[in-house]
Design a protein around this motif. Structure first.
Motif, PDB file in Angstrom:
ATOM      1  N   SER A   1       1.118  -1.607  -0.471  1.00  0.00           N
ATOM      2  CA  SER A   1       0.215   0.621   0.295  1.00  0.00           C
ATOM      3  C   SER A   1       1.241   1.470  -0.230  1.00  0.00           C
ATOM      4  CB  SER A   1      -0.936  -0.239   1.100  1.00  0.00           C
ATOM      5  OG  SER A   1      -0.372   0.630   2.322  1.00  0.00           O
ATOM      6  N   GLU A   2       0.097   2.362  -0.803  1.00  0.00           N
ATOM      7  CA  GLU A   2       1.475   3.153  -0.391  1.00  0.00           C
ATOM      8  C   GLU A   2       1.175   4.826   0.982  1.00  0.00           C
ATOM      9  OE1 GLU A   2       0.627   5.561  -3.994  1.00  0.00           O
ATOM     10  OE2 GLU A   2       1.025   3.767  -5.480  1.00  0.00           O
ATOM     11  N   PHE A   3      -0.264   4.262   1.059  1.00  0.00           N
ATOM     12  CA  PHE A   3      -0.271   5.080   2.859  1.00  0.00           C
ATOM     13  C   PHE A   3      -1.396   4.831   3.444  1.00  0.00           C
ATOM     14  CE2 PHE A   3      -2.970   7.166  -0.622  1.00  0.00           C
ATOM     15  CZ  PHE A   3      -4.205   7.414  -0.018  1.00  0.00           C
ATOM     16  N   VAL A   4      -1.566   5.324   4.750  1.00  0.00           N
ATOM     17  CA  VAL A   4      -2.746   4.739   5.262  1.00  0.00           C
ATOM     18  C   VAL A   4      -3.775   5.351   5.770  1.00  0.00           C
ATOM     19  CG1 VAL A   4      -3.115   3.818   7.689  1.00  0.00           C
ATOM     20  CG2 VAL A   4      -1.014   3.126   6.527  1.00  0.00           C
ATOM     21  N   ILE A   5      -5.097   5.595   5.946  1.00  0.00           N
ATOM     22  CA  ILE A   5      -5.784   6.450   6.394  1.00  0.00           C
ATOM     23  C   ILE A   5      -6.025   5.889   7.276  1.00  0.00           C
ATOM     24  CG2 ILE A   5      -8.013   7.140   5.921  1.00  0.00           C
ATOM     25  CD1 ILE A   5      -8.213   6.454   2.959  1.00  0.00           C
ATOM     26  N   ILE A   6      -5.847   6.457   9.131  1.00  0.00           N
ATOM     27  CA  ILE A   6      -6.541   6.618  10.019  1.00  0.00           C
ATOM     28  C   ILE A   6      -8.196   7.378  10.175  1.00  0.00           C
ATOM     29  CG2 ILE A   6      -5.667   6.981  12.221  1.00  0.00           C
ATOM     30  CD1 ILE A   6      -3.175   5.247  11.047  1.00  0.00           C
ATOM     31  N   ASN A   7      -8.676   6.301  10.408  1.00  0.00           N
ATOM     32  CA  ASN A   7     -10.236   6.674  10.536  1.00  0.00           C
ATOM     33  C   ASN A   7     -10.215   7.058  12.173  1.00  0.00           C
ATOM     34  OD1 ASN A   7     -13.047   7.400  10.787  1.00  0.00           O
ATOM     35  ND2 ASN A   7     -13.242   5.264   9.958  1.00  0.00           N
ATOM     36  N   ILE A   8     -10.745   7.980  12.485  1.00  0.00           N
ATOM     37  CA  ILE A   8     -11.117   7.863  14.510  1.00  0.00           C
ATOM     38  C   ILE A   8     -12.454   8.390  14.205  1.00  0.00           C
ATOM     39  CG2 ILE A   8     -10.140   8.706  16.568  1.00  0.00           C
ATOM     40  CD1 ILE A   8      -7.201   9.593  15.203  1.00  0.00           C
ATOM     41  N   ASP A   9     -13.270   7.624  15.084  1.00  0.00           N
ATOM     42  CA  ASP A   9     -14.606   8.151  15.045  1.00  0.00           C
ATOM     43  C   ASP A   9     -15.320   7.718  16.187  1.00  0.00           C
ATOM     44  OD1 ASP A   9     -17.270   8.777  14.794  1.00  0.00           O
ATOM     45  OD2 ASP A   9     -17.589   6.418  13.204  1.00  0.00           O
ATOM     46  N   LEU A  10     -15.197   8.884  17.051  1.00  0.00           N
ATOM     47  CA  LEU A  10     -15.275   9.323  18.662  1.00  0.00           C
ATOM     48  C   LEU A  10     -17.155   8.855  18.655  1.00  0.00           C
ATOM     49  CD1 LEU A  10     -12.678  10.017  20.360  1.00  0.00           C
ATOM     50  CD2 LEU A  10     -12.824   8.180  19.504  1.00  0.00           C
ATOM     51  N   MET A  11     -18.010   9.378  17.362  1.00  0.00           N
ATOM     52  CA  MET A  11     -18.633  10.264  17.899  1.00  0.00           C
ATOM     53  C   MET A  11     -19.741   9.364  16.764  1.00  0.00           C
ATOM     54  SD  MET A  11     -17.952  14.066  17.494  1.00  0.00           S
ATOM     55  CE  MET A  11     -19.412  14.628  17.108  1.00  0.00           C
ATOM     56  N   ASP A  12     -19.817   7.930  16.523  1.00  0.00           N
ATOM     57  CA  ASP A  12     -20.671   7.315  16.620  1.00  0.00           C
ATOM     58  C   ASP A  12     -21.253   7.413  14.758  1.00  0.00           C
ATOM     59  OD1 ASP A  12     -22.017   4.500  16.626  1.00  0.00           O
ATOM     60  OD2 ASP A  12     -23.620   5.530  17.126  1.00  0.00           O
ATOM     61  N   ARG A  13     -20.694   7.999  13.969  1.00  0.00           N
ATOM     62  CA  ARG A  13     -21.152   8.566  12.473  1.00  0.00           C
ATOM     63  C   ARG A  13     -21.078   7.053  11.646  1.00  0.00           C
ATOM     64  NH1 ARG A  13     -20.691  14.031  12.858  1.00  0.00           N
ATOM     65  NH2 ARG A  13     -20.701  14.513  14.250  1.00  0.00           N
TER      66      ARG A  13
ATOM     67  N   TYR B   1     -12.385   3.429  16.894  1.00  0.00           N
ATOM     68  CA  TYR B   1     -14.246   3.962  17.588  1.00  0.00           C
ATOM     69  C   TYR B   1     -13.909   3.169  18.586  1.00  0.00           C
ATOM     70  CZ  TYR B   1     -14.168  -1.242  15.968  1.00  0.00           C
ATOM     71  OH  TYR B   1     -14.078  -2.061  15.808  1.00  0.00           O
ATOM     72  N   PRO B   2     -15.218   3.826  19.784  1.00  0.00           N
ATOM     73  CA  PRO B   2     -15.293   2.921  21.173  1.00  0.00           C
ATOM     74  C   PRO B   2     -16.024   1.800  21.487  1.00  0.00           C
ATOM     75  CG  PRO B   2     -16.046   5.717  20.585  1.00  0.00           C
ATOM     76  CD  PRO B   2     -15.667   4.956  19.370  1.00  0.00           C
ATOM     77  N   LYS B   3     -15.847   1.383  21.914  1.00  0.00           N
ATOM     78  CA  LYS B   3     -16.327  -0.117  22.320  1.00  0.00           C
ATOM     79  C   LYS B   3     -18.342   0.017  21.914  1.00  0.00           C
ATOM     80  CE  LYS B   3     -12.632  -2.094  24.609  1.00  0.00           C
ATOM     81  NZ  LYS B   3     -12.139  -3.137  25.571  1.00  0.00           N
ATOM     82  N   VAL B   4     -18.570   0.900  22.786  1.00  0.00           N
ATOM     83  CA  VAL B   4     -20.470   1.569  23.069  1.00  0.00           C
ATOM     84  C   VAL B   4     -20.046   2.571  23.016  1.00  0.00           C
ATOM     85  CG1 VAL B   4     -21.863   1.155  25.132  1.00  0.00           C
ATOM     86  CG2 VAL B   4     -20.429  -0.167  25.293  1.00  0.00           C
ATOM     87  N   PRO B   5     -20.163   2.414  21.110  1.00  0.00           N
ATOM     88  CA  PRO B   5     -20.465   3.871  21.045  1.00  0.00           C
ATOM     89  C   PRO B   5     -21.488   4.931  21.586  1.00  0.00           C
ATOM     90  CG  PRO B   5     -20.754   2.905  19.288  1.00  0.00           C
ATOM     91  CD  PRO B   5     -20.717   2.352  20.405  1.00  0.00           C
TER      92      PRO B   5
END
Length: 234
Positions: free
Chosen positions: A117-129, A154-158
């Motif tokens: 892969s050429e790069f990494v997308i880090i997806n941080i979702d703390l708002m249950d989207r 992401y949270p275990k319990v979003p």
């Protein structure tokens, strides 16, 4: 950086960084402007206006990339203490202390790595989207001929209002940093493109732990065109 909040912020601040002129015609600006003009202004502001060992409350009416970059330049080793004023029913300063943090792990991580892969997308979702599927669609449409790694945190319990106060916010930033530092060395060597759905307070705190992550490309979400645009490169 939001023009409609300029006067309100300026009237209630001891020190003020006005970046709104870069966004007069749009919520976005050119990639070169982000990096040759906005980034140096944030760096200079932290260097000249944010004093070491002094506690500062930070009122942010700004893009997520600006919040993260502010924390990045006021990283832990600078001894510059930033406590964001988090908007809500009652705006309050999100202070924190380790003695008031609950250290039970709250976050999950899903990793989807591919070969070469050429790069990494880090997806941080703390708002249950639930953006994990959208991120993958974006990667397929934007980079049809490239391989991309994706890391979802992401949270275990979003829930939509997951981050409740300063103690939890800093604790989540520390936990996110630990997750990212535990990634394989081969992933750490690639450029990281960070995508957030989180309060600006969290981005300030995470930015303070991010100087050790390697090359970071911040992204801003374009809600009109349902895509992401590159902003500040750190």
């Amino acid at each position: 950086s939001f023009i409609d909040s300029k006067e309100n912020v300026q009237g209630n601040a001891n020190r003020y960084l006005d970046l709104s002129s870069y966004f007069i015609e749009s919520r976005f600006c050119e990639y070169q402007v982000w990096n040759t003009q906005i980034k140096p202004e944030i760096q200079r502001f932290v260097l000249e206006q944010v004093e070491p060992t002094i506690e500062h409350s930070i009122h942010l009416e700004a893009h997520q990339s600006i919040a993260f970059t502010l924390g990045y330049y006021a990283h832990q080793k600078t001894q510059k203490y930033l406590y964001p004023i988090q908007k809500g029913f009652n705006a309050e300063i999100w202070e924190y202390s380790e003695g008031n943090m609950h250290f039970e792990k709250e976050l999950d991580c899903h990793r989807a790595f591919v070969t070469d892969s050429e790069f990494v997308i880090i997806n941080i979702d703390l708002m249950d989207r639930h953006l994990n599927d959208d991120i993958r669609v974006y990667a397929e449409e934007e980079f049809p001929d490239k391989k991309v790694d994706v890391v979802d945190i992401y949270p275990k319990v979003p829930e939509q209002r997951y981050v409740k106060d300063g103690n939890q916010c800093m604790k989540l930033a520390m936990e996110t940093s630990e997750i990212l530092q535990s990634l394989p060395i081969a992933i750490k060597r690639k450029q990281w493109r960070l995508v957030f759905t989180a309060p600006n307070s969290f981005l300030v705190f995470l930015g303070q732990y991010s100087t050790q992550f390697g090359e970071i490309q911040l992204m801003e979400y374009d809600s009109k065109n349902f895509t992401y645009k590159k902003s500040i490169l750190l």
